[in-house]
Design a protein around this motif. Structure first.
Motif, mmCIF file in Angstrom:
data_model
loop_
_atom_site.group_PDB
_atom_site.id
_atom_site.type_symbol
_atom_site.label_atom_id
_atom_site.label_comp_id
_atom_site.label_asym_id
_atom_site.label_seq_id
_atom_site.Cartn_x
_atom_site.Cartn_y
_atom_site.Cartn_z
ATOM 1 N N VAL A 229 62.743 40.770 35.469
ATOM 2 C CA VAL A 229 61.649 39.765 35.770
ATOM 3 C C VAL A 229 60.477 40.789 35.991
ATOM 4 O O VAL A 229 60.493 41.697 36.931
ATOM 5 N N TYR A 230 59.285 40.175 35.583
ATOM 6 C CA TYR A 230 57.931 41.143 35.663
ATOM 7 C C TYR A 230 56.841 40.748 36.303
ATOM 8 O O TYR A 230 55.942 41.117 36.703
ATOM 9 N N TRP A 231 56.758 39.250 35.971
ATOM 10 C CA TRP A 231 55.845 38.396 36.414
ATOM 11 C C TRP A 231 55.647 37.507 37.526
ATOM 12 O O TRP A 231 54.939 36.420 37.603
ATOM 13 N N SER A 232 56.402 37.529 38.545
ATOM 14 C CA SER A 232 56.710 36.842 39.776
ATOM 15 C C SER A 232 55.452 37.286 40.449
ATOM 16 O O SER A 232 54.869 38.245 40.498
ATOM 17 N N LYS A 233 54.951 35.935 41.214
ATOM 18 C CA LYS A 233 53.903 36.117 42.065
ATOM 19 C C LYS A 233 53.684 37.439 43.012
ATOM 20 O O LYS A 233 52.821 38.230 43.292
ATOM 21 N N PRO A 234 55.048 37.304 43.712
ATOM 22 C CA PRO A 234 55.023 38.478 44.632
ATOM 23 C C PRO A 234 54.946 40.183 44.141
ATOM 24 O O PRO A 234 54.133 40.925 44.486
ATOM 25 N N GLN A 235 55.521 40.235 42.865
ATOM 26 C CA GLN A 235 55.210 41.443 42.068
ATOM 27 C C GLN A 235 54.013 41.758 41.879
ATOM 28 O O GLN A 235 53.428 42.753 42.183
ATOM 29 N N MET A 236 53.145 40.656 41.361
ATOM 30 C CA MET A 236 51.697 40.972 41.027
ATOM 31 C C MET A 236 50.989 41.037 42.353
ATOM 32 O O MET A 236 50.026 41.918 42.439
ATOM 33 N N GLU A 237 51.286 40.376 43.445
ATOM 34 C CA GLU A 237 50.418 40.630 44.787
ATOM 35 C C GLU A 237 50.705 41.952 45.120
ATOM 36 O O GLU A 237 49.669 42.626 45.532
ATOM 37 N N ALA A 238 51.822 42.463 44.992
ATOM 38 C CA ALA A 238 51.972 43.878 45.564
ATOM 39 C C ALA A 238 51.389 44.860 44.801
ATOM 40 O O ALA A 238 50.551 45.859 45.143
ATOM 41 N N ARG A 239 51.522 44.828 43.417
ATOM 42 C CA ARG A 239 50.996 45.693 42.480
ATOM 43 C C ARG A 239 49.350 45.795 42.755
ATOM 44 O O ARG A 239 48.722 46.960 42.439
ATOM 45 N N ALA B 291 46.429 35.055 34.911
ATOM 46 C CA ALA B 291 45.645 35.671 35.282
ATOM 47 C C ALA B 291 44.715 34.853 36.393
ATOM 48 O O ALA B 291 44.155 35.716 36.938
ATOM 49 N N ALA B 292 44.916 33.697 36.698
ATOM 50 C CA ALA B 292 44.314 33.061 37.917
ATOM 51 C C ALA B 292 44.607 33.729 39.082
ATOM 52 O O ALA B 292 44.025 33.463 40.130
ATOM 53 N N ASP B 293 45.684 34.409 38.985
ATOM 54 C CA ASP B 293 46.403 34.704 40.295
ATOM 55 C C ASP B 293 45.928 36.090 40.817
ATOM 56 O O ASP B 293 46.298 36.751 41.695
ATOM 57 N N LEU B 294 45.070 36.912 39.592
ATOM 58 C CA LEU B 294 44.843 38.153 39.837
ATOM 59 C C LEU B 294 43.311 38.383 40.466
ATOM 60 O O LEU B 294 42.590 37.519 40.251
ATOM 61 N N THR B 295 43.394 39.050 41.546
ATOM 62 C CA THR B 295 41.964 39.633 41.976
ATOM 63 C C THR B 295 41.234 40.409 40.811
ATOM 64 O O THR B 295 41.549 40.665 39.779
ATOM 65 N N GLU B 296 39.978 40.483 41.338
ATOM 66 C CA GLU B 296 38.952 41.656 40.556
ATOM 67 C C GLU B 296 39.880 42.894 40.285
ATOM 68 O O GLU B 296 39.924 43.330 38.965
ATOM 69 N N GLY C 296 43.058 43.295 40.554
ATOM 70 C CA GLY C 296 44.143 43.187 39.714
ATOM 71 C C GLY C 296 43.836 43.204 38.131
ATOM 72 O O GLY C 296 44.505 43.653 37.173
ATOM 73 N N LYS C 297 42.643 42.307 37.808
ATOM 74 C CA LYS C 297 42.226 42.236 36.585
ATOM 75 C C LYS C 297 41.814 43.662 35.983
ATOM 76 O O LYS C 297 42.143 44.061 34.811
ATOM 77 N N LYS C 298 41.162 44.560 36.774
ATOM 78 C CA LYS C 298 40.627 45.584 36.145
ATOM 79 C C LYS C 298 42.047 46.554 35.815
ATOM 80 O O LYS C 298 42.097 47.304 34.903
ATOM 81 N N GLN C 299 43.075 46.597 37.018
ATOM 82 C CA GLN C 299 43.903 47.444 36.614
ATOM 83 C C GLN C 299 45.031 46.900 35.507
ATOM 84 O O GLN C 299 45.786 47.627 34.958
ATOM 85 N N MET C 300 45.081 45.559 35.044
ATOM 86 C CA MET C 300 45.728 45.153 34.079
ATOM 87 C C MET C 300 45.111 45.270 32.768
ATOM 88 O O MET C 300 45.396 44.814 31.548
ATOM 89 N N GLY C 301 43.720 45.805 32.592
ATOM 90 C CA GLY C 301 42.885 45.880 31.470
ATOM 91 C C GLY C 301 42.395 44.622 31.003
ATOM 92 O O GLY C 301 42.005 44.444 29.838
ATOM 93 N N LEU C 302 42.252 43.423 32.051
ATOM 94 C CA LEU C 302 41.728 42.260 31.860
ATOM 95 C C LEU C 302 40.202 42.239 32.009
ATOM 96 O O LEU C 302 39.500 41.023 31.845
ATOM 97 N N MET C 303 39.802 43.119 32.759
ATOM 98 C CA MET C 303 38.418 43.330 33.160
ATOM 99 C C MET C 303 37.873 44.831 33.079
ATOM 100 O O MET C 303 38.745 45.577 33.402
ATOM 101 N N ALA C 304 36.810 45.172 32.359
ATOM 102 C CA ALA C 304 36.135 46.447 32.695
ATOM 103 C C ALA C 304 36.033 46.817 34.084
ATOM 104 O O ALA C 304 35.462 46.354 34.760
ATOM 105 N N TRP C 305 36.134 48.165 34.334
ATOM 106 C CA TRP C 305 35.803 48.901 35.278
ATOM 107 C C TRP C 305 34.492 48.947 35.493
ATOM 108 O O TRP C 305 33.747 49.117 34.653
#
Length: 416
Positions: free
Chosen positions: A134-144, A400-405, A407-416
């Motif tokens: 599993v890759y996308w549990s909320k705890p995993q994403m919160e930690a990353r 994506a709604a669970d990502l911080t700003e 997190g979105k940058k680190q995931m490539g969903l928002m420009a740095w």
């Protein structure tokens, strides 16, 4: 980038001839480096005999407030690994452990037949590991995406030489590309997870990739083993890997995990050969005349690179169990550092971790993020791993709604 080789044994024979023509001093270089590595192994054995610590340890607050000495930094570069205590509050790590367990149970993970697609460790283990795909549990994403981890990785990335006149800037140490990996939940008494000492990040391609890996090991091939620096990032983002499930196609400055439960020696957890230069010695070892011409010390394409008693016994004398870890502590090791997992969990409680390494911002990593983002949004397995896709219909999966700003940058969903 990926490497495709139809006939690996023939390619090995050809490349050995080419490398020996390129360098007339490979045997002498190997002999000299062996003496240096032997001295480092002896040092580690002596420290163990005295009951002294082998693996460097820091406290997160020292990292955060720039209170790490140059001597400590030099030791991390030498050992190729470090424990960062209190990276996260203990209560938070324990909560993550509980929530991941609930995520697996409520979504029926244990009731799903094993798809048997991941063969990466097939030559290293006797049974199926207790690693959950599993890759996308909320705890995993919160930690990353946490700021704590971002600060730790900035410090760790800056231990590398990431700029030089030779290649310019290889990566940005202050920006991270998240690499989604799995989670481990090992039960007391489990004896199925044991992994022999190995290295990830490439096996036969380290010798067959002329454009990338040859340049990484250029000093060794030139006979100048003293100049070989595993923390020199030059050309490491230009390497080409042979595609296979669990072969990392990103450039990682460190592999690592964060402890969710207490665990230490005999708890079925991590062991390291804390010698950052060991892969350089292994590289030369495979090019010696006693190794069959079609062989690279038993390296297998698309599998972890085995550190074997037959060829690499010298290094195995330095195999060291990590110190006792508490929930919220993290451990990091250079991608070329030999590591293993103890055969049996002889402790009393679960041995749980979230695998989180460091993959700084560079062109190679940004390209991977585009594929990973698609998998994240669909709930598919991360692109580097076997397409098991357990989480497609899981409820309470991160979106994506669970990502911080950040997190979105680190995931490539928002420009740095």
């Amino acid at each position: 980038m990926s490497l495709s080789i139809a006939d690996v044994p023939n390619a090995v024979r050809e490349v050995k001839v080419e490398l020996h023509k390129k360098s007339k001093v490979l045997e002498q270089t190997y002999t000299e480096m062996t003496a240096s590595i032997q001295a480092e192994v002896d040092e580690i054995k002596a420290l163990k005999a005295q009951g002294k610590s082998i693996i460097p340890e820091l406290d997160y607050q020292a990292v955060l407030h720039n209170q790490v000495s140059e001597e400590q930094k030099a030791l991390i570069r030498k050992r190729g690994c470090v424990v960062i205590r209190n990276t996260f509050p203990r209560a938070q790590a324990e909560q993550w452990s509980e929530r991941i367990g609930e995520y697996l149970i409520s979504n029926g993970y244990y009731d799903t037949p094993d798809k048997g697609l991941d063969k990466y460790f097939s030559s290293l283990q006797a049974g199926k590991p207790q690693i959950f795909s599993v890759y996308w549990s909320k705890p995993q994403m919160e930690a990353r995406q946490s700021e704590n981890l971002a600060q730790a990785r900035r410090f760790l990335n800056r231990l590398w030489t990431y700029q030089s006149d030779e290649v310019g800037t290889v990566f940005d140490p202050d920006r991270e590309c998240l690499y989604a990996d799995r989670t481990r939940r090992r039960e007391p008494g489990d004896n199925s997870l044991g992994l022999k000492p190995h290295i990830d990040g490439g096996s036969v391609e380290r010798w067959l990739d002329r454009n990338g890996f040859w340049k990484v090991y250029r000093h060794l091939l030139e006979g100048n083993w003293q100049a070989y620096d595993p923390f020199d990032a030059a050309y490491r983002t230009e390497t080409e890997e042979i595609p296979s499930p669990a072969v990392c196609s990103m450039f990682r400055t460190y592999q690592g995990w964060t402890a969710l439960t207490p665990q230490g020696p005999s708890d079925g957890t991590l062991q390291l050969v804390p010698i950052a230069r060991a892969m350089g010695w292994m590289y030369l070892r495979a090019l010696q005349p006693d190794v069959p011409e079609e062989d690279l010390c038993s390296a297998i394409a698309g599998r972890a690179l085995l550190c074997s008693p037959q060829w690499h016994g010298l290094l195995l004398d330095a195999l060291t169990s990590i110190p006792l870890m508490q929930p919220g502590d993290s451990i990091w090791w250079h991608p070329d550092v030999i590591h293993a997992v103890e055969d049996e969990h002889k402790g009393q409680g679960y041995s749980n971790v979230i695998y989180i390494g460091a993959a700084p911002y560079c062109e190679k990593n940004v390209k991977y993020l585009a594929k990973q983002a698609q998998a994240f949004q669909k709930g598919e397995s991360a692109p580097d791993f076997a397409p098991e896709h357990y989480e497609l219909n899981y409820h309470d999966r991160a979106t994506a709604a669970d990502l911080t700003e950040l997190g979105k940058k680190q995931m490539g969903l928002m420009a740095w």
